[in-house]
Write a protein that holds these residues in place. Sequence first.
Motif, PDB file in Angstrom:
ATOM      1  N   HIS A  69      67.947 -19.048 -71.701  1.00  0.00           N
ATOM      2  CA  HIS A  69      66.721 -19.833 -71.545  1.00  0.00           C
ATOM      3  C   HIS A  69      65.640 -18.983 -70.877  1.00  0.00           C
ATOM      4  CE1 HIS A  69      69.710 -23.055 -72.042  1.00  0.00           C
ATOM      5  NE2 HIS A  69      68.715 -23.744 -72.556  1.00  0.00           N
ATOM      6  N   ALA A  70      64.416 -19.158 -71.359  1.00  0.00           N
ATOM      7  CA  ALA A  70      63.252 -18.524 -70.739  1.00  0.00           C
ATOM      8  C   ALA A  70      62.345 -19.622 -70.220  1.00  0.00           C
ATOM      9  CB  ALA A  70      62.509 -17.656 -71.749  1.00  0.00           C
ATOM     10  N   SER A  71      62.114 -19.633 -68.922  1.00  0.00           N
ATOM     11  CA  SER A  71      61.216 -20.616 -68.309  1.00  0.00           C
ATOM     12  C   SER A  71      59.855 -19.967 -68.128  1.00  0.00           C
ATOM     13  CB  SER A  71      61.766 -21.075 -66.957  1.00  0.00           C
ATOM     14  OG  SER A  71      63.022 -21.714 -67.122  1.00  0.00           O
TER      15      SER A  71
ATOM     16  N   THR B  77      49.548 -13.790 -62.931  1.00  0.00           N
ATOM     17  CA  THR B  77      49.940 -12.435 -63.309  1.00  0.00           C
ATOM     18  C   THR B  77      49.971 -12.259 -64.825  1.00  0.00           C
ATOM     19  OG1 THR B  77      52.262 -13.074 -63.042  1.00  0.00           O
ATOM     20  CG2 THR B  77      51.225 -11.912 -61.207  1.00  0.00           C
ATOM     21  N   ALA B  78      50.274 -13.331 -65.566  1.00  0.00           N
ATOM     22  CA  ALA B  78      50.213 -13.243 -67.035  1.00  0.00           C
ATOM     23  C   ALA B  78      48.762 -13.042 -67.485  1.00  0.00           C
ATOM     24  CB  ALA B  78      50.805 -14.494 -67.669  1.00  0.00           C
ATOM     25  N   GLN B  79      47.835 -13.701 -66.812  1.00  0.00           N
ATOM     26  CA  GLN B  79      46.418 -13.501 -67.130  1.00  0.00           C
ATOM     27  C   GLN B  79      45.994 -12.069 -66.818  1.00  0.00           C
ATOM     28  OE1 GLN B  79      45.085 -16.812 -64.717  1.00  0.00           O
ATOM     29  NE2 GLN B  79      44.485 -17.970 -66.532  1.00  0.00           N
ATOM     30  N   GLN B  80      46.528 -11.511 -65.743  1.00  0.00           N
ATOM     31  CA  GLN B  80      46.236 -10.107 -65.436  1.00  0.00           C
ATOM     32  C   GLN B  80      46.746  -9.192 -66.550  1.00  0.00           C
ATOM     33  OE1 GLN B  80      48.082  -9.897 -61.474  1.00  0.00           O
ATOM     34  NE2 GLN B  80      46.046  -9.461 -60.629  1.00  0.00           N
ATOM     35  N   GLN B  81      47.913  -9.528 -67.116  1.00  0.00           N
ATOM     36  CA  GLN B  81      48.450  -8.720 -68.212  1.00  0.00           C
ATOM     37  C   GLN B  81      47.534  -8.771 -69.433  1.00  0.00           C
ATOM     38  OE1 GLN B  81      51.026  -6.744 -67.504  1.00  0.00           O
ATOM     39  NE2 GLN B  81      50.934  -7.736 -65.503  1.00  0.00           N
TER      40      GLN B  81
ATOM     41  N   LEU C 192      52.314 -11.720 -72.245  1.00  0.00           N
ATOM     42  CA  LEU C 192      53.301 -11.035 -71.411  1.00  0.00           C
ATOM     43  C   LEU C 192      53.305 -11.648 -70.015  1.00  0.00           C
ATOM     44  CD1 LEU C 192      55.291  -8.605 -71.196  1.00  0.00           C
ATOM     45  CD2 LEU C 192      53.350  -7.255 -70.390  1.00  0.00           C
ATOM     46  N   PHE C 193      54.499 -11.996 -69.530  1.00  0.00           N
ATOM     47  CA  PHE C 193      54.680 -12.543 -68.189  1.00  0.00           C
ATOM     48  C   PHE C 193      55.331 -11.497 -67.286  1.00  0.00           C
ATOM     49  CE2 PHE C 193      54.359 -16.253 -70.837  1.00  0.00           C
ATOM     50  CZ  PHE C 193      53.793 -17.233 -70.050  1.00  0.00           C
ATOM     51  N   VAL C 194      55.286 -11.742 -65.997  1.00  0.00           N
ATOM     52  CA  VAL C 194      55.999 -10.924 -65.022  1.00  0.00           C
ATOM     53  C   VAL C 194      57.142 -11.767 -64.477  1.00  0.00           C
ATOM     54  CG1 VAL C 194      55.883  -9.718 -62.810  1.00  0.00           C
ATOM     55  CG2 VAL C 194      53.963  -9.578 -64.414  1.00  0.00           C
ATOM     56  N   ALA C 195      58.359 -11.265 -64.570  1.00  0.00           N
ATOM     57  CA  ALA C 195      59.526 -12.020 -64.115  1.00  0.00           C
ATOM     58  C   ALA C 195      59.397 -12.364 -62.636  1.00  0.00           C
ATOM     59  CB  ALA C 195      60.799 -11.212 -64.355  1.00  0.00           C
ATOM     60  N   GLY C 196      59.666 -13.609 -62.307  1.00  0.00           N
ATOM     61  CA  GLY C 196      59.591 -14.055 -60.918  1.00  0.00           C
ATOM     62  C   GLY C 196      58.254 -14.634 -60.539  1.00  0.00           C
ATOM     63  N   ASP C 197      57.261 -14.535 -61.414  1.00  0.00           N
ATOM     64  CA  ASP C 197      55.940 -15.091 -61.137  1.00  0.00           C
ATOM     65  C   ASP C 197      55.430 -15.781 -62.404  1.00  0.00           C
ATOM     66  OD1 ASP C 197      53.446 -15.765 -60.283  1.00  0.00           O
ATOM     67  OD2 ASP C 197      52.843 -13.764 -59.663  1.00  0.00           O
ATOM     68  N   GLY C 198      55.797 -17.027 -62.557  1.00  0.00           N
ATOM     69  CA  GLY C 198      55.418 -17.767 -63.750  1.00  0.00           C
ATOM     70  C   GLY C 198      56.410 -17.647 -64.880  1.00  0.00           C
TER      71      GLY C 198
ATOM     72  N   ALA D  47      59.909  -8.277 -67.490  1.00  0.00           N
ATOM     73  CA  ALA D  47      58.769  -8.927 -68.149  1.00  0.00           C
ATOM     74  C   ALA D  47      59.209  -9.665 -69.410  1.00  0.00           C
ATOM     75  CB  ALA D  47      57.710  -7.883 -68.501  1.00  0.00           C
ATOM     76  N   PRO D  48      59.363 -10.977 -69.337  1.00  0.00           N
ATOM     77  CA  PRO D  48      59.566 -11.746 -70.576  1.00  0.00           C
ATOM     78  C   PRO D  48      58.235 -11.904 -71.304  1.00  0.00           C
ATOM     79  CG  PRO D  48      60.354 -12.930 -68.614  1.00  0.00           C
ATOM     80  CD  PRO D  48      59.497 -11.797 -68.148  1.00  0.00           C
ATOM     81  N   GLN D  49      58.283 -11.774 -72.619  1.00  0.00           N
ATOM     82  CA  GLN D  49      57.073 -11.880 -73.439  1.00  0.00           C
ATOM     83  C   GLN D  49      57.295 -12.938 -74.520  1.00  0.00           C
ATOM     84  OE1 GLN D  49      55.964  -8.177 -75.204  1.00  0.00           O
ATOM     85  NE2 GLN D  49      54.103  -8.944 -76.108  1.00  0.00           N
ATOM     86  N   LEU D  50      56.355 -13.850 -74.625  1.00  0.00           N
ATOM     87  CA  LEU D  50      56.416 -14.871 -75.675  1.00  0.00           C
ATOM     88  C   LEU D  50      55.593 -14.383 -76.859  1.00  0.00           C
ATOM     89  CD1 LEU D  50      57.369 -17.748 -76.468  1.00  0.00           C
ATOM     90  CD2 LEU D  50      55.175 -18.579 -75.597  1.00  0.00           C
ATOM     91  N   LYS D  51      56.194 -14.422 -78.056  1.00  0.00           N
ATOM     92  CA  LYS D  51      55.523 -13.890 -79.248  1.00  0.00           C
ATOM     93  C   LYS D  51      55.702 -14.848 -80.423  1.00  0.00           C
ATOM     94  CE  LYS D  51      55.436  -9.801 -82.271  1.00  0.00           C
ATOM     95  NZ  LYS D  51      53.990  -9.585 -82.203  1.00  0.00           N
TER      96      LYS D  51
END
Length: 200
Positions: A142-144, A78-82, A123-129, A165-169
């Motif tokens: 903590h962000a996993s 799902t992050a790749q989809q984002q 950008l990630f989707v919470a609950g999927d990765g 949506a947690p986002q790593l920047k």
Amino acid sequence: MGQSVRRAYKLRAYPTRSQESQAVRLLADHCDLYNAALQERREAWRLRNLSISYGDQSAQLKEIRAADPDGQGRHSFTAQQQTLRRLNTVFAAYFRRVCDAKVSARRVGYPRFKPYQRFDQVLFVAGDGARWDPADGGRWAHASLKAVGRIKVGQHRPVVGRVKAPQLKREHRRWYVIVVTESEPVPPPSTGGRLASIWG
């Protein structure tokens, strides 16, 4: 009923050296995916006058991941989809500028490939990765994140709402987690005016 309220909380992240190395690779792999998708769109239009959509490219992810299990296959689907949606947004803006340019006779630049140093967020989707664990009475949350690990995050204020949506920047040498939340709308208080009195 009003629309849901979205908020974004930008919080400083403190990855270990190993996690930082994985985060750098994460950005690089997503940059490769972005640039490959851009290349496909450019070539399809140049050679066949064919427009490629987000749906066309998203449908290829399963095959791409299977062919590259130690690269693209390591990451959240799902992050790749984002990341593909991010490119689609760039193209949508480009086509809007093209339409405006036809009126103003301005020249519009085609979307460009991104170098690694300028591709700075995923950008990630919470609950999927991705999972967000808020600070429980302490300072550290903590962000996993898949392919990176469980990163320590300084939480200096409450994070209100459902995490979507947690986002790593990356910003220069610092890392951040941007936590996007969604809350139910709060109805405005009754004014007690004439209309309210009619129904009272």
